[in-house]
Write a protein that holds these residues in place. Sequence first.
Motif, PDB file in Angstrom:
ATOM      1  N   ASP A 188      40.935  36.644  45.989  1.00  0.00           N
ATOM      2  CA  ASP A 188      40.238  37.923  46.024  1.00  0.00           C
ATOM      3  C   ASP A 188      41.085  38.971  45.311  1.00  0.00           C
ATOM      4  N   GLY A 189      40.553  39.530  44.242  1.00  0.00           N
ATOM      5  CA  GLY A 189      41.288  40.509  43.460  1.00  0.00           C
ATOM      6  C   GLY A 189      41.530  41.829  44.170  1.00  0.00           C
ATOM      7  N   LYS A 190      40.878  42.045  45.303  1.00  0.00           N
ATOM      8  CA  LYS A 190      41.117  43.265  46.071  1.00  0.00           C
ATOM      9  C   LYS A 190      42.409  43.163  46.876  1.00  0.00           C
ATOM     10  N   ASP A 191      42.918  41.941  47.057  1.00  0.00           N
ATOM     11  CA  ASP A 191      44.218  41.786  47.701  1.00  0.00           C
ATOM     12  C   ASP A 191      45.296  42.338  46.774  1.00  0.00           C
ATOM     13  N   THR A 192      46.445  42.642  47.328  1.00  0.00           N
ATOM     14  CA  THR A 192      47.526  43.212  46.525  1.00  0.00           C
ATOM     15  C   THR A 192      48.121  42.161  45.595  1.00  0.00           C
ATOM     16  N   ILE A 193      48.829  42.630  44.580  1.00  0.00           N
ATOM     17  CA  ILE A 193      49.520  41.741  43.658  1.00  0.00           C
ATOM     18  C   ILE A 193      50.493  40.846  44.423  1.00  0.00           C
ATOM     19  N   GLN A 194      51.215  41.439  45.378  1.00  0.00           N
ATOM     20  CA  GLN A 194      52.179  40.671  46.155  1.00  0.00           C
ATOM     21  C   GLN A 194      51.493  39.567  46.955  1.00  0.00           C
ATOM     22  N   GLU A 195      50.353  39.907  47.584  1.00  0.00           N
ATOM     23  CA  GLU A 195      49.636  38.912  48.380  1.00  0.00           C
ATOM     24  C   GLU A 195      49.141  37.769  47.509  1.00  0.00           C
ATOM     25  N   ASN A 196      48.563  38.090  46.360  1.00  0.00           N
ATOM     26  CA  ASN A 196      48.019  37.033  45.509  1.00  0.00           C
ATOM     27  C   ASN A 196      49.127  36.207  44.859  1.00  0.00           C
ATOM     28  N   THR A 197      50.273  36.810  44.586  1.00  0.00           N
ATOM     29  CA  THR A 197      51.404  36.015  44.098  1.00  0.00           C
ATOM     30  C   THR A 197      51.806  34.983  45.144  1.00  0.00           C
ATOM     31  N   CYS A 198      51.842  35.400  46.400  1.00  0.00           N
ATOM     32  CA  CYS A 198      52.173  34.468  47.481  1.00  0.00           C
ATOM     33  C   CYS A 198      51.103  33.400  47.637  1.00  0.00           C
ATOM     34  N   HIS A 199      49.835  33.787  47.482  1.00  0.00           N
ATOM     35  CA  HIS A 199      48.754  32.791  47.555  1.00  0.00           C
ATOM     36  C   HIS A 199      48.931  31.733  46.459  1.00  0.00           C
ATOM     37  N   VAL A 200      49.304  32.170  45.265  1.00  0.00           N
ATOM     38  CA  VAL A 200      49.517  31.229  44.160  1.00  0.00           C
ATOM     39  C   VAL A 200      50.655  30.269  44.494  1.00  0.00           C
TER      40      VAL A 200
END
Length: 232
Positions: free
Chosen positions: A209-221
Motif C-alpha cells: 500500500d503506497g499510503k504506508d510510509t517509505i520506512q514501513e514499505n522498505t521493511c515490508h520489502v
Amino acid sequence: MMKMIVVGLSGASCTGKTTIGNILQRIFTNSRVFNQDVYYWPTESKHHYKDPETGFINWELISAFDMNSLVADLTDETSFIEKTNQFNQSDEKSSSFKTQHKLFPNYWSKEELFQDPGSVHPLVTPGNFDGIKLVLVEGILVLNDPRVADLCDYQIFIELDRETCWDRRRHRTYDPEDQIGYFDAVMWLWYLKNLEDLKSAGRPIFYLDGKDTIQENTCHVLNHIFKNSHFK
C-alpha cells in the motif's frame, strides 16, 4: 560464491520506489539499482505515442521506454553471478547476516531498521550483507515486461489510490513538465489499465500500500525477501 537476489519493484507514480531503492542500496553494499526512467525514449523519438484527444505524449506506455536496452543491461548484470533462491545456512559469507538476524528473528520493523546508528545494537550496518548481491530494477512498468519479470526472484508492486497519488504528484517537478490535465486524461487511466494487465497475468506479485510510509514499505520489502529465502 556470492549469492544474488533480483528484485523487481513497480508501482504507481509517487509511491517511493526510487527512495526505497536508494535505502536498499545502502543496506546491501553489493548492489546495483536499475531505474526504468533512465530508459525513456527522448521526447522527440518516433517511439512515443500521442494521445489523439489531448496531443499529450503518453509516458505510461511500455513503448515509451527502450526496454530492449534495459533487458540487455539487466541480463548482463545478472548473468555472471550464480543466481539462486536457496541461501544455504552453511554458507560462510552469509554468517554475518544470520548472527545479526538472530536479534530479531520474526520480522524487521521500522523502529529496528531505522534506529539511531549510534545505538548499542544497530540492526543494519555496512558489511552485514557482504555475501549477497542485490540487483533491483524499479519503475512504473518494469513488471509489465515479461522478460524483466522472469529475471526477478521477487516481484513487488506498490498500489496507490487516486487522491493520494494526485496530491503527491502535483507537488513534484518533472522533466518534461506535466501538462495541465495530463494526470486525469492519461496518467491515472493508464495506471489502472497497466495494473489490470499485470494482475490478469497471474504472476506471483507481492502488493504493498503506497499510503504506508517509505520506512514501513522498505521493511515490508525486506520481510518479504527474507521470509521466502532460506536465511532462517
